[in-house]
Scaffold this active site. Sequence first.
Site, short mmCIF file in Angstrom:
data_model
loop_
_atom_site.label_atom_id
_atom_site.label_comp_id
_atom_site.label_asym_id
_atom_site.label_seq_id
_atom_site.Cartn_x
_atom_site.Cartn_y
_atom_site.Cartn_z
N LYS A 22 41.95 25.87 1.69
CA LYS A 22 42.00 27.30 1.42
C LYS A 22 40.69 27.80 0.82
O LYS A 22 40.14 28.82 1.24
CB LYS A 22 43.15 27.62 0.45
CG LYS A 22 43.18 29.07 -0.04
CD LYS A 22 44.29 29.30 -1.05
CE LYS A 22 43.88 29.00 -2.46
NZ LYS A 22 43.24 30.12 -3.15
N ASN A 23 40.19 27.07 -0.16
CA ASN A 23 39.00 27.53 -0.88
C ASN A 23 37.72 27.41 -0.06
O ASN A 23 36.68 27.94 -0.46
CB ASN A 23 38.86 26.77 -2.20
CG ASN A 23 39.93 27.15 -3.20
OD1 ASN A 23 40.55 28.20 -3.08
ND2 ASN A 23 40.17 26.29 -4.17
N CYS A 116 46.02 35.05 -9.17
CA CYS A 116 46.88 34.42 -10.17
C CYS A 116 46.50 34.86 -11.58
O CYS A 116 45.33 35.04 -11.89
CB CYS A 116 46.73 32.90 -10.09
SG CYS A 116 47.48 32.16 -8.64
N ARG A 121 38.69 36.30 -14.74
CA ARG A 121 37.80 35.84 -13.69
C ARG A 121 36.76 36.93 -13.45
O ARG A 121 36.85 37.69 -12.50
CB ARG A 121 38.58 35.57 -12.39
CG ARG A 121 39.67 34.51 -12.55
CD ARG A 121 40.67 34.64 -11.41
NE ARG A 121 41.78 33.73 -11.55
CZ ARG A 121 41.86 32.57 -10.89
NH1 ARG A 121 40.91 32.20 -10.10
NH2 ARG A 121 42.91 31.79 -11.04
N ASP A 304 42.12 22.75 -10.64
CA ASP A 304 43.21 22.98 -9.69
C ASP A 304 44.15 21.78 -9.57
O ASP A 304 45.16 21.86 -8.85
CB ASP A 304 42.65 23.33 -8.31
CG ASP A 304 42.27 24.80 -8.20
OD1 ASP A 304 42.52 25.57 -9.15
OD2 ASP A 304 41.70 25.19 -7.15
N ARG A 396 50.60 30.86 -1.09
CA ARG A 396 49.21 31.30 -1.06
C ARG A 396 48.26 30.14 -0.79
O ARG A 396 47.16 30.35 -0.27
CB ARG A 396 48.83 31.97 -2.39
CG ARG A 396 49.48 33.32 -2.63
CD ARG A 396 48.96 33.95 -3.92
NE ARG A 396 47.51 33.92 -3.94
CZ ARG A 396 46.78 33.43 -4.94
NH1 ARG A 396 47.36 32.90 -5.99
NH2 ARG A 396 45.46 33.44 -4.87
#
Length: 416
Positions: A22-23, A116, A121, A304, A396
């Site tokens: 995903k990232n 999230c 951030r 993570d 997600r």
Amino acid sequence: MDKLQITGGKRLNGDIVISGAKNAALPILCAGLLTSGDLELSNVPRLHDVRTMLKLLEQTGLKVTQDDENVTLNGANITSLEAPYELVKTMRASILVLGPMLARFGEAKVSLPGGCAIGSRPVDQHIKGLRAMGAEITIEGGYIHAKCPKLQGARIHTDMITVTGTENLLMAATLAEGETVLENAAREPEVTDLANMLVAMGAKIEGIGTDRLVIQGVESLHGTRHAVISDRIEAATFLCAVAATGGDIRITNTRTDIFDVALDKLRQVGLQLDVEGNAIRARMDGRPHPVSFRTTEYPGFPTDMQAQFMAVNIIADGPSRVTETIFENRFMHVQEMNRLGAQISTEGNTAFMRGVERLVGAPVMATDLRASASLVIAGLAAEGTTIVDRIYHLDRGYDRMEAKLSAVGADIVRIK
């Protein structure tokens, strides 16, 4: 709102195919804005965040053609330079359209992002870097409005290591005039994957994989073909699952060179790991051993994976502690794990655990993406039934997690 119902106590046995990261996929999709040519991508994970990003890109006029895990992007006819709040509010990675839009078209209007609720951030490093490259930026009404007819190369030293900041500034620098030097750049494999693809598109980048990236701007980029790297976080999550439940699984379509630290910790837990090319066989018998760690930027222990390892530690045969240094609010899963019988206390940014011999299923609520995964792992290890609520967080970042776990023996079903 969907939930997961898990009946724990089942050992896991079989094969699991790891999806694309995903990232890595999200910034790579945004790079489609940098060229009028075709960007042909494979191994794109089927995730809610990916679908949201594709919707966002489509509303700019980017043409999207999708066939399962293959996506082709064409940016020949961009009609809008705005990323609206409605699409940005659920996903912080949407800020990644800012750099490409500004670099290619001289203007961008992007809503301040969401995501999230695991801590602040800030996007100030993105803005600082783009201003250093000559951009005029204002923030008004919840939107970042940036203008610059032609970005100029600059030397940029971010105040902190920021993955999305590095990616945004890297993409912007590829079309800037002159040389850009990014100091204190993030070194994550997902940043490296983006940089390698940009080079294949015609960008000139030196220092890939280091904390100092040197970019010589070019007039334009062209299309290319690129396979998104496999998801190291998904791979490590499934390995944590078998460490907690016991069993014998084999994960394929993975790369061991991009999550060495997590693999070392899993060996300390007691997981037997055999690497077979792009596959890893993992076997576990008995209770895990406790492991203590401190999260930090790559190549250190990834934030993570903090929650998933905590799900293993809570049933380990001794005490452990975890210190979180990246996000200040990433222990929200602790009270939910304690509902299952875990013994966890927190003091500041450190969690202290004493492993218990058994967890007992209970209703729990997911608070963020990785917390969701940790509660699934805890539920798999618990006796009885666990209901995990708010699994839209899970969707997600994990491609059909319950289907993959069911295929290797877990008793897990999605309740609509």
